[in-house]
Design a protein around this motif. Structure first.
Motif, PDB file in Angstrom:
ATOM      1  N   LYS A 114       0.810  -1.215   0.000  1.00 17.75           N
ATOM      2  CA  LYS A 114       0.000   0.000   0.000  1.00 17.75           C
ATOM      3  C   LYS A 114       0.846   1.269   0.000  1.00 17.75           C
ATOM      4  CE  LYS A 114      -3.727  -2.193   2.555  1.00 17.75           C
ATOM      5  NZ  LYS A 114      -4.415  -2.276   3.842  1.00 17.75           N
ATOM      6  N   LYS A 138      -1.381   2.909  -2.579  1.00 13.11           N
ATOM      7  CA  LYS A 138      -2.137   4.131  -2.294  1.00 13.11           C
ATOM      8  C   LYS A 138      -1.231   5.348  -2.103  1.00 13.11           C
ATOM      9  CE  LYS A 138      -6.148   2.247  -2.329  1.00 13.11           C
ATOM     10  NZ  LYS A 138      -6.674   2.209  -3.666  1.00 13.11           N
ATOM     11  N   GLU A 139       0.056   5.094  -1.715  1.00 17.65           N
ATOM     12  CA  GLU A 139       0.939   6.227  -1.441  1.00 17.65           C
ATOM     13  C   GLU A 139       2.359   5.911  -1.894  1.00 17.65           C
ATOM     14  OE1 GLU A 139       0.684   8.537   2.351  1.00 17.65           O
ATOM     15  OE2 GLU A 139       2.742   7.811   2.552  1.00 17.65           O
ATOM     16  N   LYS A 158      -5.749   4.833  -9.904  1.00 19.03           N
ATOM     17  CA  LYS A 158      -6.765   5.780  -9.449  1.00 19.03           C
ATOM     18  C   LYS A 158      -6.616   5.883  -7.936  1.00 19.03           C
ATOM     19  CE  LYS A 158      -8.760   6.492 -13.382  1.00 19.03           C
ATOM     20  NZ  LYS A 158      -7.883   7.278 -14.203  1.00 19.03           N
ATOM     21  N   GLY A 159      -6.503   7.089  -7.446  1.00 22.08           N
ATOM     22  CA  GLY A 159      -6.412   7.301  -6.001  1.00 22.08           C
ATOM     23  C   GLY A 159      -5.007   7.191  -5.431  1.00 22.08           C
ATOM     24  N   ARG A 161      -1.601   8.604  -4.242  1.00 24.81           N
ATOM     25  CA  ARG A 161      -1.042   9.880  -3.791  1.00 24.81           C
ATOM     26  C   ARG A 161       0.478   9.807  -3.933  1.00 24.81           C
ATOM     27  NH1 ARG A 161      -2.595  13.016   1.698  1.00 24.81           N
ATOM     28  NH2 ARG A 161      -4.487  13.239   0.470  1.00 24.81           N
ATOM     29  N   GLU A 191      -2.400  13.695  -6.888  1.00 28.67           N
ATOM     30  CA  GLU A 191      -3.216  12.504  -6.786  1.00 28.67           C
ATOM     31  C   GLU A 191      -3.665  12.076  -8.166  1.00 28.67           C
ATOM     32  OE1 GLU A 191      -5.159  11.808  -2.862  1.00 28.67           O
ATOM     33  OE2 GLU A 191      -6.884  12.300  -4.117  1.00 28.67           O
TER      34      GLU A 191
END
Length: 192
Positions: A114, A138-139, A158-159, A161, A191
């Motif tokens: 993640k 996610k990051e 998508k999404g 960061r 993002e």
């Protein structure tokens, strides 16, 4: 603080250990190969171990490991090539590892990953092209890293960061960035 160059090989006796933190162990040059026998270990934090040079390849057999943090480990030049075998890994933090040169392509096999933090790993110049395969990512923190361009596969997320400096993110083609304040410092993110 440990006053020795090595952790005891008998560390494997701690069979049910879930979290291990090695902080400011300045004389430790390598982790024991027996560390992989910590079958229940979920979190491994290695912080400010400035003499650490080697991460044993067999760390990749740790099936329960969810968090691997190597921070301020300035002598570590490379990671095990089969790091992607850490199938449960969710967080890979490599901040301030100033000698680290590259990220193994095998991380693209990590289905649970993640977060990747490469902040101030200035010798890391590129990310694996297949990074877009990381479905759960996610990051991605690349602030201060030496990465000159992002892999094209990353733009399918998508999404996601992406954290870095304003200039860095704009050089990757992100026209709009948002500032993050952390105490007296600030970073930015874009993002996807």
């Amino acid at each position: 603080m440990v006053d020795t160059q090595y952790l005891p090989d008998r560390i494997y006796m701690l069979k049910h250990l879930k979290s291990l933190t090695l902080e400011s162990c300045w004389d430790i040059e390598q982790l024991p190969k027996s560390i992989c026998r910590l079958e229940c270990l979920e979190e491994l934090y290695v912080i400010s171990c400035t003499s650490l040079r080697d991460i044993p390849n067999n760390i990749c057999t740790m099936k329960c490991l969810k968090c691997l943090h190597l921070t301020y480990c300035c002598q570590v030049e490379k990671l095990p090539q089969e790091l992607g075998c850490l199938e449960c890994l969710e967080e890979l933090h490599l901040s301030e590892c100033e000698s680290l040169r590259d990220i193994p392509k095998s991380i693209c096999k990590m289905k649970c990953l993640k977060r990747i933090r490469l902040s101030y790993c200035d010798k890391v110049e590129r990310l694996p092209e297949e990074l877009g395969c990381l479905e759960c990512l996610k990051e991605l923190n690349i602030e201060g890293a030496g990465i000159s361009r992002l892999p094209l596969s990353i733009f399918q997320f998508k999404g996601l960061r992406i954290i870095g400096s304003r200039e860095q993110l704009q050089s990757y083609g992100f026209p709009s960035v948002t500032e993050i304040y952390r105490g007296s410092t600030s970073s930015c993110y874009a993002e996807l």
